[in-house]
Write a protein that holds these residues in place. Structure first.
Motif, PDB file in Angstrom:
ATOM      1  N   ASN A  72       1.034  -1.154   0.043  1.00  6.40           N
ATOM      2  CA  ASN A  72      -0.047   0.037   0.153  1.00  6.40           C
ATOM      3  C   ASN A  72       0.912   1.344  -0.116  1.00  6.40           C
ATOM      4  OD1 ASN A  72      -2.511   1.242  -0.178  1.00  6.40           O
ATOM      5  ND2 ASN A  72      -2.667   1.409   2.085  1.00  6.40           N
ATOM      6  N   ALA A  73       1.993   1.011  -0.996  1.00  6.92           N
ATOM      7  CA  ALA A  73       2.676   2.397  -0.748  1.00  6.92           C
ATOM      8  C   ALA A  73       2.410   3.073  -1.859  1.00  6.92           C
ATOM      9  CB  ALA A  73       4.326   1.715  -0.939  1.00  6.92           C
ATOM     10  N   ALA A  74       3.169   4.491  -2.090  1.00  9.15           N
ATOM     11  CA  ALA A  74       2.750   5.445  -3.056  1.00  9.15           C
ATOM     12  C   ALA A  74       3.608   4.934  -4.213  1.00  9.15           C
ATOM     13  CB  ALA A  74       3.322   6.827  -2.592  1.00  9.15           C
ATOM     14  N   PRO A  75       2.849   5.130  -5.427  1.00  9.09           N
ATOM     15  CA  PRO A  75       3.570   4.607  -6.782  1.00  9.09           C
ATOM     16  C   PRO A  75       4.735   5.553  -7.064  1.00  9.09           C
ATOM     17  CG  PRO A  75       1.449   5.797  -7.177  1.00  9.09           C
ATOM     18  CD  PRO A  75       1.560   5.646  -5.816  1.00  9.09           C
ATOM     19  N   VAL A  76       5.866   4.769  -7.585  1.00  6.50           N
ATOM     20  CA  VAL A  76       6.836   5.638  -8.126  1.00  6.50           C
ATOM     21  C   VAL A  76       6.696   5.733  -9.601  1.00  6.50           C
ATOM     22  CG1 VAL A  76       9.435   5.593  -8.381  1.00  6.50           C
ATOM     23  CG2 VAL A  76       8.389   4.503  -6.383  1.00  6.50           C
ATOM     24  N   ASP A  77       6.722   6.930 -10.066  1.00  9.33           N
ATOM     25  CA  ASP A  77       6.472   7.229 -11.382  1.00  9.33           C
ATOM     26  C   ASP A  77       7.918   7.238 -12.422  1.00  9.33           C
ATOM     27  OD1 ASP A  77       5.099   7.854 -13.858  1.00  9.33           O
ATOM     28  OD2 ASP A  77       5.583  10.002 -13.843  1.00  9.33           O
ATOM     29  N   THR A  78       7.910   6.158 -13.252  1.00 11.59           N
ATOM     30  CA  THR A  78       8.850   6.004 -14.241  1.00 11.59           C
ATOM     31  C   THR A  78       8.348   5.859 -15.561  1.00 11.59           C
ATOM     32  OG1 THR A  78      10.339   5.125 -12.555  1.00 11.59           O
ATOM     33  CG2 THR A  78      10.879   4.729 -14.732  1.00 11.59           C
ATOM     34  N   GLN A  82      10.462   6.144 -22.153  1.00  7.62           N
ATOM     35  CA  GLN A  82      11.791   6.780 -22.225  1.00  7.62           C
ATOM     36  C   GLN A  82      12.900   5.715 -22.740  1.00  7.62           C
ATOM     37  OE1 GLN A  82      12.886   9.103 -19.067  1.00  7.62           O
ATOM     38  NE2 GLN A  82      14.834   9.251 -19.802  1.00  7.62           N
ATOM     39  N   GLU A  83      13.814   6.235 -23.620  1.00  8.46           N
ATOM     40  CA  GLU A  83      15.035   5.316 -23.986  1.00  8.46           C
ATOM     41  C   GLU A  83      16.295   5.635 -22.910  1.00  8.46           C
ATOM     42  OE1 GLU A  83      16.207   4.424 -27.456  1.00  8.46           O
ATOM     43  OE2 GLU A  83      14.286   4.281 -28.114  1.00  8.46           O
ATOM     44  N   TYR A  84      16.332   4.502 -22.128  1.00  4.55           N
ATOM     45  CA  TYR A  84      17.338   4.781 -21.129  1.00  4.55           C
ATOM     46  C   TYR A  84      18.584   4.385 -21.691  1.00  4.55           C
ATOM     47  CZ  TYR A  84      13.460   5.649 -17.752  1.00  4.55           C
ATOM     48  OH  TYR A  84      12.388   5.800 -17.037  1.00  4.55           O
ATOM     49  N   THR A  85      19.644   4.769 -20.855  1.00  4.03           N
ATOM     50  CA  THR A  85      21.155   4.372 -21.175  1.00  4.03           C
ATOM     51  C   THR A  85      21.281   2.998 -20.349  1.00  4.03           C
ATOM     52  OG1 THR A  85      21.979   5.621 -19.578  1.00  4.03           O
ATOM     53  CG2 THR A  85      21.733   6.642 -21.780  1.00  4.03           C
ATOM     54  N   LEU A  86      22.456   2.401 -20.396  1.00  4.74           N
ATOM     55  CA  LEU A  86      22.827   1.339 -19.665  1.00  4.74           C
ATOM     56  C   LEU A  86      23.042   1.823 -18.161  1.00  4.74           C
ATOM     57  CD1 LEU A  86      23.194  -1.594 -19.287  1.00  4.74           C
ATOM     58  CD2 LEU A  86      25.545  -1.377 -20.022  1.00  4.74           C
ATOM     59  N   ALA A  87      23.461   2.967 -18.049  1.00  2.00           N
ATOM     60  CA  ALA A  87      23.666   3.467 -16.621  1.00  2.00           C
ATOM     61  C   ALA A  87      22.481   3.907 -15.888  1.00  2.00           C
ATOM     62  CB  ALA A  87      24.708   4.506 -16.916  1.00  2.00           C
ATOM     63  N   LEU A  89      19.533   2.601 -16.580  1.00  2.62           N
ATOM     64  CA  LEU A  89      18.708   1.183 -16.369  1.00  2.62           C
ATOM     65  C   LEU A  89      19.211   0.623 -15.236  1.00  2.62           C
ATOM     66  CD1 LEU A  89      18.259  -0.295 -19.942  1.00  2.62           C
ATOM     67  CD2 LEU A  89      16.499   0.509 -18.359  1.00  2.62           C
ATOM     68  N   GLN A  90      20.744   0.496 -14.991  1.00  2.00           N
ATOM     69  CA  GLN A  90      21.264   0.084 -13.647  1.00  2.00           C
ATOM     70  C   GLN A  90      20.749   0.952 -12.598  1.00  2.00           C
ATOM     71  OE1 GLN A  90      25.247   0.349 -15.260  1.00  2.00           O
ATOM     72  NE2 GLN A  90      25.332  -1.986 -15.547  1.00  2.00           N
ATOM     73  N   GLY A  91      20.648   2.381 -12.734  1.00  2.00           N
ATOM     74  CA  GLY A  91      20.267   3.188 -11.586  1.00  2.00           C
ATOM     75  C   GLY A  91      18.831   2.853 -11.193  1.00  2.00           C
ATOM     76  N   LEU A  92      18.019   2.458 -12.128  1.00  2.00           N
ATOM     77  CA  LEU A  92      16.541   2.029 -11.898  1.00  2.00           C
ATOM     78  C   LEU A  92      16.404   0.732 -11.251  1.00  2.00           C
ATOM     79  CD1 LEU A  92      14.736   2.790 -15.300  1.00  2.00           C
ATOM     80  CD2 LEU A  92      14.574   4.074 -13.234  1.00  2.00           C
ATOM     81  N   LEU A  93      17.310  -0.175 -11.537  1.00  2.55           N
ATOM     82  CA  LEU A  93      17.510  -1.594 -10.568  1.00  2.55           C
ATOM     83  C   LEU A  93      17.986  -1.173  -9.351  1.00  2.55           C
ATOM     84  CD1 LEU A  93      18.970  -3.540 -13.532  1.00  2.55           C
ATOM     85  CD2 LEU A  93      16.640  -3.884 -12.270  1.00  2.55           C
TER      86      LEU A  93
END
Length: 175
Positions: A72-78, A82-87, A89-93
């Motif tokens: 029941n947490a607030a959603p995180v908007d992503t 969007q075209e992400y770079t590898l860095a 995407l690693q940051g998102l993980l």
């Protein structure tokens, strides 16, 4: 006896950690071969398949929805388009791992029968949190992790079953 927390947050954490480690191996392999890591993100097995970058994004988005719905947490908007770079995407993980780590067992346990929504493409569903966990985010996380592994392996990244299983087996002790 396992709880809703036990079958959701730690499992998805292991899925995410595995994605991080095999993606890092993919990056290292591409760099050692003198290949552009941007090409890594475009890998596909078939023309009608989503590329590697989308496999990672779906792992992230599904994990975020899991936290939102079972804790029941607030959603995180992503933005998913969007075209992400590898860095990036690693940051998102990495951000997802931090988000999963913040979930307290008390936020999740006891919500097994709470009705939660689930959207699968254009189709909308609702179910208990327990059925949602076993029916959507966990199988989806494994599916896209498997695709990530297969794409990297198909591109020549030296991955083996141990690379895939390492996080999942950490709680086991050798006999």
């Amino acid at each position: 006896m396992s709880s809703l927390y036990d079958i959701s947050i730690p499992v998805y954490t292991d899925i995410t950690k595995t994605a991080v480690s095999i993606l890092k191996k993919g990056e290292e392999h591409f760099k050692s071969q003198g290949k552009d890591t941007a090409e890594l993100l475009k890998l596909k097995i078939a023309d009608d398949m989503l590329p590697l970058n989308m496999q990672i994004l779906i792992i992230v988005m599904t994990g975020r929805k899991l936290v939102e719905r079972v804790a029941n947490a607030a959603p995180v908007d992503t933005p998913i388009n969007q075209e992400y770079t590898l860095a990036e995407l690693q940051g998102l993980l990495d951000a997802q791992l931090a988000e999963l780590a913040k979930v307290d067992r008390a936020q999740v346990d006891g919500r097994e029968q709470t009705e939660v929504p689930c959207k699968f493409g254009p189709e909308e569903y609702k179910s208990s949190a327990l059925d949602y966990v076993s029916g959507y985010p966990i199988p989806t996380g494994y599916f896209h992790l498997n695709m990530l592994y297969a794409l990297l392996r198909g591109a020549g990244v030296p991955l083996g079953k141990r690379d895939y299983m390492a996080e999942f087996m950490k709680k086991m002790t050798k006999a």
